[in-house]
Motif scaffolding. Sequence first.
Motif, PDB file in Angstrom:
ATOM      1  N   THR A 269      -1.825  13.487  -0.879  1.00 12.12           N
ATOM      2  CA  THR A 269      -2.646  14.718  -0.292  1.00 12.12           C
ATOM      3  C   THR A 269      -3.366  14.017   1.000  1.00 12.12           C
ATOM      4  O   THR A 269      -3.931  14.710   1.760  1.00 12.12           O
ATOM      5  N   GLY A 270      -2.814  12.762   1.246  1.00 12.37           N
ATOM      6  CA  GLY A 270      -3.646  11.984   2.411  1.00 12.37           C
ATOM      7  C   GLY A 270      -5.125  11.756   2.363  1.00 12.37           C
ATOM      8  O   GLY A 270      -5.674  11.178   3.213  1.00 12.37           O
TER       9      GLY A 270
ATOM     10  N   SER B   3       0.763  -1.242   0.035  1.00 17.48           N
ATOM     11  CA  SER B   3      -0.091  -0.088  -0.066  1.00 17.48           C
ATOM     12  C   SER B   3       0.842   1.159  -0.021  1.00 17.48           C
ATOM     13  O   SER B   3       1.973   1.192   0.202  1.00 17.48           O
ATOM     14  N   LEU B   4       0.094   2.380  -0.340  1.00 16.90           N
ATOM     15  CA  LEU B   4       0.871   3.664  -0.413  1.00 16.90           C
ATOM     16  C   LEU B   4      -0.116   4.630   0.357  1.00 16.90           C
ATOM     17  O   LEU B   4      -1.438   4.579   0.307  1.00 16.90           O
ATOM     18  N   GLY B   5       0.334   5.558   1.030  1.00 18.64           N
ATOM     19  CA  GLY B   5      -0.390   6.496   1.758  1.00 18.64           C
ATOM     20  C   GLY B   5      -0.579   6.385   3.129  1.00 18.64           C
ATOM     21  O   GLY B   5      -0.029   5.167   3.636  1.00 18.64           O
ATOM     22  N   ARG B   6      -1.332   7.132   3.802  1.00 17.40           N
ATOM     23  CA  ARG B   6      -1.452   7.100   5.242  1.00 17.40           C
ATOM     24  C   ARG B   6      -2.471   6.093   5.551  1.00 17.40           C
ATOM     25  O   ARG B   6      -3.520   5.598   5.022  1.00 17.40           O
ATOM     26  N   GLU B   7      -1.929   5.227   6.791  1.00 13.92           N
ATOM     27  CA  GLU B   7      -2.995   4.137   7.271  1.00 13.92           C
ATOM     28  C   GLU B   7      -4.199   4.683   7.716  1.00 13.92           C
ATOM     29  O   GLU B   7      -5.085   3.946   7.767  1.00 13.92           O
TER      30      GLU B   7
ATOM     31  N   ILE C  57      -1.930   8.947  -7.277  1.00 14.21           N
ATOM     32  CA  ILE C  57      -1.028   9.151  -6.262  1.00 14.21           C
ATOM     33  C   ILE C  57      -0.822  10.514  -5.904  1.00 14.21           C
ATOM     34  O   ILE C  57      -0.669  10.971  -4.779  1.00 14.21           O
ATOM     35  N   ARG C  58      -0.748  11.350  -7.010  1.00 16.78           N
ATOM     36  CA  ARG C  58      -0.239  12.889  -7.109  1.00 16.78           C
ATOM     37  C   ARG C  58      -1.547  13.549  -6.226  1.00 16.78           C
ATOM     38  O   ARG C  58      -1.289  14.406  -5.313  1.00 16.78           O
TER      39      ARG C  58
END
Length: 150
Positions: free
Chosen positions: A83-84, A44-48, A77-78
């Motif tokens: 950006t969360g 995964s990518l990004g905040r949990e 992604i961008r």
Amino acid sequence: MDNRFFKYLSVLLLGLILGYLIRGFASIPQAAAEPPSAVGSVKSLGREDAPVVMIEYSDFQCPLCRRYSEETLPKIIRDYVDTGKVRYVFKHFPLNIHPHAVGAASASECALEQGKFWEMHKLLFAKQQLWSGQENYLSTFKAWAAELGL
């Protein structure tokens, strides 16, 4: 003939068509199981704690998946991951019609174990046309793993 006859006939035909489609879909070859090392793994990518989780089911040998990965995923992604707003999760879905897809999934899992899943992900899609027709594709994956320092 009265109108009820056509309504019943329509319902009967619709039921037969739906039954045929459901039965037909059941006979379509299903996706191969994930490689053994991939079961339960998370890529995964990004905040949990992102408010939205987006899950992609993908096949490294699928040309449309490649196009999505190269054209659409960077924008997601961008605009959303960075950006969360979204946590992005990748899941393997190697189709039976792609004979090297399970091998590619396994290569990405080996990279995951060494912290380079996304690098291998990008490489597998970027060079898909090179390896997807090869007889000895696994040696290509091993060479790329070496290039990535795995």
